[in-house]
Design a protein around this motif. Structure first.
Motif, PDB file in Angstrom:
ATOM      1  N   THR A 176       5.744 -22.606  14.565  1.00 54.54           N
ATOM      2  CA  THR A 176       4.924 -23.459  14.058  1.00 54.54           C
ATOM      3  C   THR A 176       3.759 -22.920  13.606  1.00 54.54           C
ATOM      4  O   THR A 176       2.672 -23.471  12.925  1.00 54.54           O
ATOM      5  CB  THR A 176       4.484 -24.566  15.121  1.00 54.54           C
ATOM      6  OG1 THR A 176       4.064 -23.902  16.442  1.00 54.54           O
ATOM      7  CG2 THR A 176       5.678 -25.512  15.226  1.00 54.54           C
ATOM      8  N   ASP A 177       3.372 -21.612  13.940  1.00 55.36           N
ATOM      9  CA  ASP A 177       2.222 -20.627  13.589  1.00 55.36           C
ATOM     10  C   ASP A 177       2.655 -20.109  12.155  1.00 55.36           C
ATOM     11  O   ASP A 177       1.888 -19.378  11.388  1.00 55.36           O
ATOM     12  CB  ASP A 177       1.960 -19.668  14.448  1.00 55.36           C
ATOM     13  CG  ASP A 177       1.128 -20.097  15.656  1.00 55.36           C
ATOM     14  OD1 ASP A 177       0.981 -20.792  15.771  1.00 55.36           O
ATOM     15  OD2 ASP A 177       1.047 -19.254  16.519  1.00 55.36           O
ATOM     16  N   ARG A 178       3.652 -20.288  11.483  1.00 52.14           N
ATOM     17  CA  ARG A 178       4.280 -19.618  10.187  1.00 52.14           C
ATOM     18  C   ARG A 178       3.228 -19.919   9.216  1.00 52.14           C
ATOM     19  O   ARG A 178       2.675 -19.195   8.345  1.00 52.14           O
ATOM     20  CB  ARG A 178       5.594 -20.507   9.840  1.00 52.14           C
ATOM     21  CG  ARG A 178       6.180 -19.990   8.446  1.00 52.14           C
ATOM     22  CD  ARG A 178       6.722 -18.942   8.562  1.00 52.14           C
ATOM     23  NE  ARG A 178       8.047 -19.006   7.436  1.00 52.14           N
ATOM     24  CZ  ARG A 178       8.787 -18.142   7.256  1.00 52.14           C
ATOM     25  NH1 ARG A 178       8.873 -16.904   8.250  1.00 52.14           N
ATOM     26  NH2 ARG A 178       9.769 -18.160   6.438  1.00 52.14           N
ATOM     27  N   GLY A 179       2.548 -21.182   8.885  1.00 52.45           N
ATOM     28  CA  GLY A 179       1.544 -21.378   8.057  1.00 52.45           C
ATOM     29  C   GLY A 179       0.126 -20.996   8.448  1.00 52.45           C
ATOM     30  O   GLY A 179      -0.481 -20.295   7.747  1.00 52.45           O
ATOM     31  N   PRO A 180      -0.232 -21.200   9.892  1.00 49.26           N
ATOM     32  CA  PRO A 180      -1.517 -20.771  10.298  1.00 49.26           C
ATOM     33  C   PRO A 180      -1.804 -19.350  10.112  1.00 49.26           C
ATOM     34  O   PRO A 180      -2.969 -18.818   9.897  1.00 49.26           O
ATOM     35  CB  PRO A 180      -1.504 -21.439  11.491  1.00 49.26           C
ATOM     36  CG  PRO A 180      -0.693 -22.553  11.543  1.00 49.26           C
ATOM     37  CD  PRO A 180       0.302 -22.226  10.527  1.00 49.26           C
TER      38      PRO A 180
ATOM     39  N   ALA B 149      13.869  -4.853  12.105  1.00 48.52           N
ATOM     40  CA  ALA B 149      14.352  -3.909  13.311  1.00 48.52           C
ATOM     41  C   ALA B 149      13.427  -4.696  14.509  1.00 48.52           C
ATOM     42  O   ALA B 149      12.417  -5.433  14.567  1.00 48.52           O
ATOM     43  CB  ALA B 149      13.698  -2.564  12.960  1.00 48.52           C
ATOM     44  N   GLY B 150      14.206  -4.479  15.513  1.00 48.14           N
ATOM     45  CA  GLY B 150      13.666  -4.932  16.896  1.00 48.14           C
ATOM     46  C   GLY B 150      14.182  -6.243  17.417  1.00 48.14           C
ATOM     47  O   GLY B 150      15.314  -6.539  16.695  1.00 48.14           O
ATOM     48  N   PRO B 151      13.592  -7.037  18.306  1.00 51.77           N
ATOM     49  CA  PRO B 151      14.106  -8.238  18.577  1.00 51.77           C
ATOM     50  C   PRO B 151      14.299  -9.407  17.668  1.00 51.77           C
ATOM     51  O   PRO B 151      13.577  -9.241  16.489  1.00 51.77           O
ATOM     52  CB  PRO B 151      12.708  -8.657  19.762  1.00 51.77           C
ATOM     53  CG  PRO B 151      12.266  -7.416  19.984  1.00 51.77           C
ATOM     54  CD  PRO B 151      12.318  -6.727  18.825  1.00 51.77           C
ATOM     55  N   VAL B 152      15.349 -10.260  17.697  1.00 54.85           N
ATOM     56  CA  VAL B 152      15.393 -11.366  16.883  1.00 54.85           C
ATOM     57  C   VAL B 152      14.345 -12.226  16.555  1.00 54.85           C
ATOM     58  O   VAL B 152      13.801 -12.656  17.655  1.00 54.85           O
ATOM     59  CB  VAL B 152      16.702 -11.926  17.128  1.00 54.85           C
ATOM     60  CG1 VAL B 152      16.929 -13.197  16.228  1.00 54.85           C
ATOM     61  CG2 VAL B 152      18.062 -11.276  17.163  1.00 54.85           C
ATOM     62  N   ARG B 153      13.799 -12.519  15.461  1.00 54.50           N
ATOM     63  CA  ARG B 153      12.640 -13.178  15.298  1.00 54.50           C
ATOM     64  C   ARG B 153      12.847 -14.671  15.942  1.00 54.50           C
ATOM     65  O   ARG B 153      14.079 -15.217  15.532  1.00 54.50           O
ATOM     66  CB  ARG B 153      12.292 -13.188  14.021  1.00 54.50           C
ATOM     67  CG  ARG B 153      11.610 -12.226  13.150  1.00 54.50           C
ATOM     68  CD  ARG B 153      11.514 -12.237  11.707  1.00 54.50           C
ATOM     69  NE  ARG B 153      12.654 -11.997  11.056  1.00 54.50           N
ATOM     70  CZ  ARG B 153      13.417 -13.333  10.467  1.00 54.50           C
ATOM     71  NH1 ARG B 153      12.832 -14.308  10.344  1.00 54.50           N
ATOM     72  NH2 ARG B 153      14.499 -12.811   9.967  1.00 54.50           N
ATOM     73  N   PRO B 154      12.025 -15.235  16.691  1.00 53.60           N
ATOM     74  CA  PRO B 154      12.346 -16.653  17.045  1.00 53.60           C
ATOM     75  C   PRO B 154      12.405 -17.737  15.992  1.00 53.60           C
ATOM     76  O   PRO B 154      11.827 -17.499  14.883  1.00 53.60           O
ATOM     77  CB  PRO B 154      10.950 -16.987  17.734  1.00 53.60           C
ATOM     78  CG  PRO B 154      10.444 -15.481  18.170  1.00 53.60           C
ATOM     79  CD  PRO B 154      10.813 -14.479  17.107  1.00 53.60           C
TER      80      PRO B 154
ATOM     81  N   LEU C 155      10.419 -26.766   9.645  1.00 55.16           N
ATOM     82  CA  LEU C 155       9.250 -26.997  10.533  1.00 55.16           C
ATOM     83  C   LEU C 155       8.095 -28.030   9.768  1.00 55.16           C
ATOM     84  O   LEU C 155       8.461 -28.306   8.627  1.00 55.16           O
ATOM     85  CB  LEU C 155       8.394 -25.429  10.340  1.00 55.16           C
ATOM     86  CG  LEU C 155       9.088 -24.300  10.884  1.00 55.16           C
ATOM     87  CD1 LEU C 155       8.642 -22.806  10.497  1.00 55.16           C
ATOM     88  CD2 LEU C 155       9.338 -24.552  12.504  1.00 55.16           C
ATOM     89  N   PRO C 156       6.948 -28.114  10.386  1.00 56.36           N
ATOM     90  CA  PRO C 156       6.036 -29.103   9.818  1.00 56.36           C
ATOM     91  C   PRO C 156       5.423 -28.777   8.450  1.00 56.36           C
ATOM     92  O   PRO C 156       5.247 -27.805   8.053  1.00 56.36           O
ATOM     93  CB  PRO C 156       4.796 -29.300  10.655  1.00 56.36           C
ATOM     94  CG  PRO C 156       5.479 -28.937  12.130  1.00 56.36           C
ATOM     95  CD  PRO C 156       6.342 -27.727  11.882  1.00 56.36           C
ATOM     96  N   GLY C 157       5.502 -29.903   7.509  1.00 53.13           N
ATOM     97  CA  GLY C 157       4.970 -29.560   6.132  1.00 53.13           C
ATOM     98  C   GLY C 157       5.782 -30.087   4.843  1.00 53.13           C
ATOM     99  O   GLY C 157       6.796 -30.472   5.314  1.00 53.13           O
ATOM    100  N   PRO C 158       5.521 -30.073   3.720  1.00 52.38           N
ATOM    101  CA  PRO C 158       6.234 -30.456   2.730  1.00 52.38           C
ATOM    102  C   PRO C 158       7.479 -29.289   2.379  1.00 52.38           C
ATOM    103  O   PRO C 158       7.389 -28.303   2.643  1.00 52.38           O
ATOM    104  CB  PRO C 158       5.239 -30.416   1.613  1.00 52.38           C
ATOM    105  CG  PRO C 158       4.239 -29.121   1.980  1.00 52.38           C
ATOM    106  CD  PRO C 158       4.192 -29.341   3.519  1.00 52.38           C
TER     107      PRO C 158
ATOM    108  N   ALA D   2      -5.868 -25.725   6.196  1.00 51.31           N
ATOM    109  CA  ALA D   2      -5.795 -26.588   7.215  1.00 51.31           C
ATOM    110  C   ALA D   2      -4.596 -26.121   8.146  1.00 51.31           C
ATOM    111  O   ALA D   2      -3.565 -25.894   7.393  1.00 51.31           O
ATOM    112  CB  ALA D   2      -5.769 -28.185   6.928  1.00 51.31           C
ATOM    113  N   VAL D   3      -4.661 -26.354   9.417  1.00 52.70           N
ATOM    114  CA  VAL D   3      -3.450 -26.025  10.414  1.00 52.70           C
ATOM    115  C   VAL D   3      -2.647 -27.378  10.102  1.00 52.70           C
ATOM    116  O   VAL D   3      -3.207 -28.407  10.374  1.00 52.70           O
ATOM    117  CB  VAL D   3      -3.983 -25.775  11.707  1.00 52.70           C
ATOM    118  CG1 VAL D   3      -2.777 -25.695  12.610  1.00 52.70           C
ATOM    119  CG2 VAL D   3      -4.863 -24.627  11.831  1.00 52.70           C
ATOM    120  N   PRO D   4      -1.404 -27.301   9.896  1.00 52.57           N
ATOM    121  CA  PRO D   4      -0.574 -28.480   9.857  1.00 52.57           C
ATOM    122  C   PRO D   4      -0.462 -29.339  11.125  1.00 52.57           C
ATOM    123  O   PRO D   4      -0.209 -28.670  12.091  1.00 52.57           O
ATOM    124  CB  PRO D   4       0.799 -27.813   9.454  1.00 52.57           C
ATOM    125  CG  PRO D   4       0.972 -26.519   9.842  1.00 52.57           C
ATOM    126  CD  PRO D   4      -0.462 -26.064   9.639  1.00 52.57           C
TER     127      PRO D   4
END
Length: 658
Positions: A412-416, A459-464, A472-475, A511-513
């Motif tokens: 959920t931090d994708r936008g922020p 590369a590295g751990p799989v992204r959550p 995710l939240p948003g348009p 704004a944070v969604p």
């Protein structure tokens, strides 16, 4: 020079080189050999002094490997005239999990191998040595780099506005107590910021329950080691205040967090310096100052002593540094005017103009120089009014490409986590009437809508959240609502985009969604819609029933598009915004029989090596109607064709994307 043949034949080539130093030259190919660890142990036990040296050197840095690779190359020196000469020594590396290099000891111990002497950065890994280097780099930057000093509109760092909260690390002598300082409105001063990795393990934090105590004092016993080291470096650099996100933002207060997240732009760009805990593990329990100073002595005729040092990769190799694969850190790295990376075995420096390391006095290549240099606030830099508008647009799109490959603990931090960069991008490159639209921009909106989910693997751990998470939240028209890596291609429309923007009802800027689960299914989100008018192809959703097709993401989606729109096989590429089909083959894109649309955005000149002969690509949004009465549509993907199948087909529609 005493050396005997190896009983196991492991190091014979190396011993032969020792016996014939006259064969070495700049052009010598060197010696490389792979050996099983157990075989080397056997050879050492059988009397091979060379193998015993290798074993003891490798054992300084556990775990023990199954095999090791040895690499021996001539040590070279480059002269001012560009000529390269052989120094008479060779670089000897042991490569497995770490890269280990061997040197002559600097204490006078006997070593009959022609190893190079310890370089300065390998000699002193202590706090004093690192602070001396950091101070010299900081002074050189402040004195000579106009781009770095152009931040904050030329305001001196000593009089910049302080963040809402900072850590007061007290006088540089270290006798004062550590506390959280809530700054008065408009307070000014100099501060340093810390960039560190959160991950699943949370470091020391400020909460509603602890903020009162922390404003009095933060007990040293609670402070993780990386934070302690950052505090010590801050004091040694003569700076009183340090900003650490986990302590300066109230972590269980959404209102405080949503106000502070957009302020990342000014927090990192106004800091005198950002300390990056690049080498540290999750939770910051590791130290910034590794103890990699080792020497090994092997008895023999005669005995030999070598200095052993781990060779850490530069910060340009982000795959070796988990911190540099984090989305929040990507933003922090770009926003910071200066970064001091604490790597595995040396310091690395990044600023707006230079990238330095301890092991080479020359400038090294940094991962993000093209992005950092484009952000200068210096009016004489590349970002001037004469800089093409399309270049600003493409720069943002490239930035998003790199950003969405990074990892997030909370999807959920994708936008922020990009808000700070967006705020700065608006200040530096966008016209005054431009509006930020959840990762897109109103002045380049049609092109920005042409983003697609990619199959990039980081590369590295799989992204959550990778590929399997719901939106995710948003348009739905915003890439911030998908958890996968995305690409916003540089676009060069033929004439102009064919789709017209009729209306924009934007989300609140920066704004944070909210925690809304699906903008497409909650009609309250119509206040965050984009209304487009353009020509569109109409189709009827038709899913493949072939299990073999369902197991291949690309085949599955393309088969759906071709069947739904009656397109010729192989002419369109469809990138869905939704998760791939399941192993059972029972996944669908959209339920069979639903009406779907391909809204043509425009004809794009595909980037290529020959600008005069670039292929053309028709690009369009794939939509489905979620409310016929209100004319509301949900984005489900992007499709393009280079086969010239558009030819101005379709019917004109007005679609409000939610």
């Amino acid at each position: 020079m005493a050396a005997s043949q190896c009983p196991g034949g492991i190091c014979d080539g190396f011993v032969d080189l020792l016996r014939s130093p006259e064969s070495w030259s700049v052009s010598h190919p060197g010696w490389q050999h792979d050996a099983a660890w157990d075989d080397m142990v056997t050879a050492g036990e059988s009397g091979c002094r060379t193998c015993r040296v290798f074993l003891k050197a490798a054992s300084c840095f556990p775990p023990q490997p199954f095999y090791v690779s040895f690499l021996c190359q001539p040590a070279k020196v480059w002269g001012e005239n560009g000529q390269c000469t052989f120094t008479g020594a060779f670089h000897l590396s042991i490569v497995y999990q770490n890269i280990i290099k061997l040197f002559k000891p600097d204490d006078g111990s006997f070593c009959d191998w022609p190893l190079p002497p310890l370089p300065q950065n390998k000699r002193d890994l202590s706090l004093d040595g690192k602070v001396t280097i950091a101070t010299s780099w900081l002074t050189a930057c402040r004195d000579n780099h106009s781009d770095c000093n152009s931040y904050s509109e030329g305001v001196d760092e000593d009089t910049t506005k302080l963040p809402k909260r900072v850590l007061d690390v007290s006088p540089p002598d270290g006798h004062g107590q550590l506390r959280l300082y809530e700054t008065p409105e408009g307070a000014k001063g100099r501060y340093i910021a810390l960039s560190h990795r959160w991950g699943q393990t949370q470091p020391l934090t400020t909460t509603k329950g602890t903020i009162g105590n922390w404003k009095q004092t933060i007990p040293w016993k609670h402070v993780p080691q990386a934070f302690r080291d950052a505090i010590t470096v801050t004091r040694e650099l003569g700076t009183r205040y340090l900003w650490i996100d986990s302590l300066c933002i109230i972590q269980d207060d959404h209102d405080d967090w949503s106000k502070q997240a957009p302020e990342m732009c000014s927090i990192y760009s106004d800091a005198l310096l950002t300390i990056s805990a690049t080498r540290c593990n999750e939770g910051c329990t590791d130290t910034l100052f590794p103890d990699f100073q080792h020497s090994v002595t092997v008895d023999g005729d005669p005995s030999i002593t070598v200095a052993v040092r781990a060779e850490g990769p530069h910060v340009s190799s982000s795959a070796h540094y988990p911190l540099l694969q984090r989305a929040w850190v990507f933003q922090e790295r770009l926003l910071s005017r200066r970064i001091l990376h604490f790597g595995y075995d040396e310091l690395n420096w990044e600023c707006m103009e230079k990238a330095w390391c301890e092991c080479d006095p020359n400038t090294i290549y940094a991962t993000l120089p093209h992005l950092k240099s484009s952000r200068s606030r210096n009016p004489t830099s590349a970002l001037t009014p004469n800089f093409p508008t399309s270049a600003h647009h493409d720069m943002w799109r490239r930035m998003i490409y790199w950003y969405t490959q990074q990892q997030l603990t909370f999807s959920t931090d994708r936008g922020p986590a990009i808000l700070g960069l967006a705020k700065e991008h608006m200040t530096l490159t966008r016209p005054k009437n431009s509006v930020y639209l959840s990762g897109l921009w109103s002045d380049s909106l049609v092109g920005d809508l042409a983003w697609e989910v990619t199959a990039v693997v980081v590369a590295g751990p799989v992204r959550p959240g990778t590929t399997a998470e719901p939106r995710l939240p948003g348009p739905t028209w915003s890439w911030t609502t998908v958890a996968d890596a995305i690409c916003m291609w540089p676009l060069h429309w033929v004439d102009s985009a064919t789709t017209e923007v009729l209306d924009i009802i934007p989300p609140p800027a920066f704004a944070v969604p909210s925690t809304m689960t699906s903008a497409a299914l909650d009609l309250k989100s119509t206040r965050h819609c984009i209304t487009l008018k353009g020509k569109a192809l109409k189709g009827i959703s038709t899913n493949s029933k072939d299990p073999a097709v369902a197991r291949d993401r690309k085949k599955f989606y393309n088969a759906w598009f071709e069947a739904s729109f009656g397109a010729t096989s192989g002419t369109f590429n469809f990138a869905s915004d939704y998760p791939p089909p399941s192993e059972s083959g029972d996944s669908i894109v959209i339920s069979d029989g639903e009406t779907v649309w391909w809204l043509h955005l425009g004809t794009n000149h595909v980037e290529g090596s020959n600008p005069s002969n670039r292929p053309l690509e028709e690009i369009g949004l794939v939509l489905r109607c979620v409310d016929k009465t209100l004319g509301l549509y949900e984005r489900i993907g992007l499709a393009g064709s280079r086969q010239g199948q558009w030819d101005d087909q379709g019917e004109e529609i007005v679609a409000s994307l939610v």
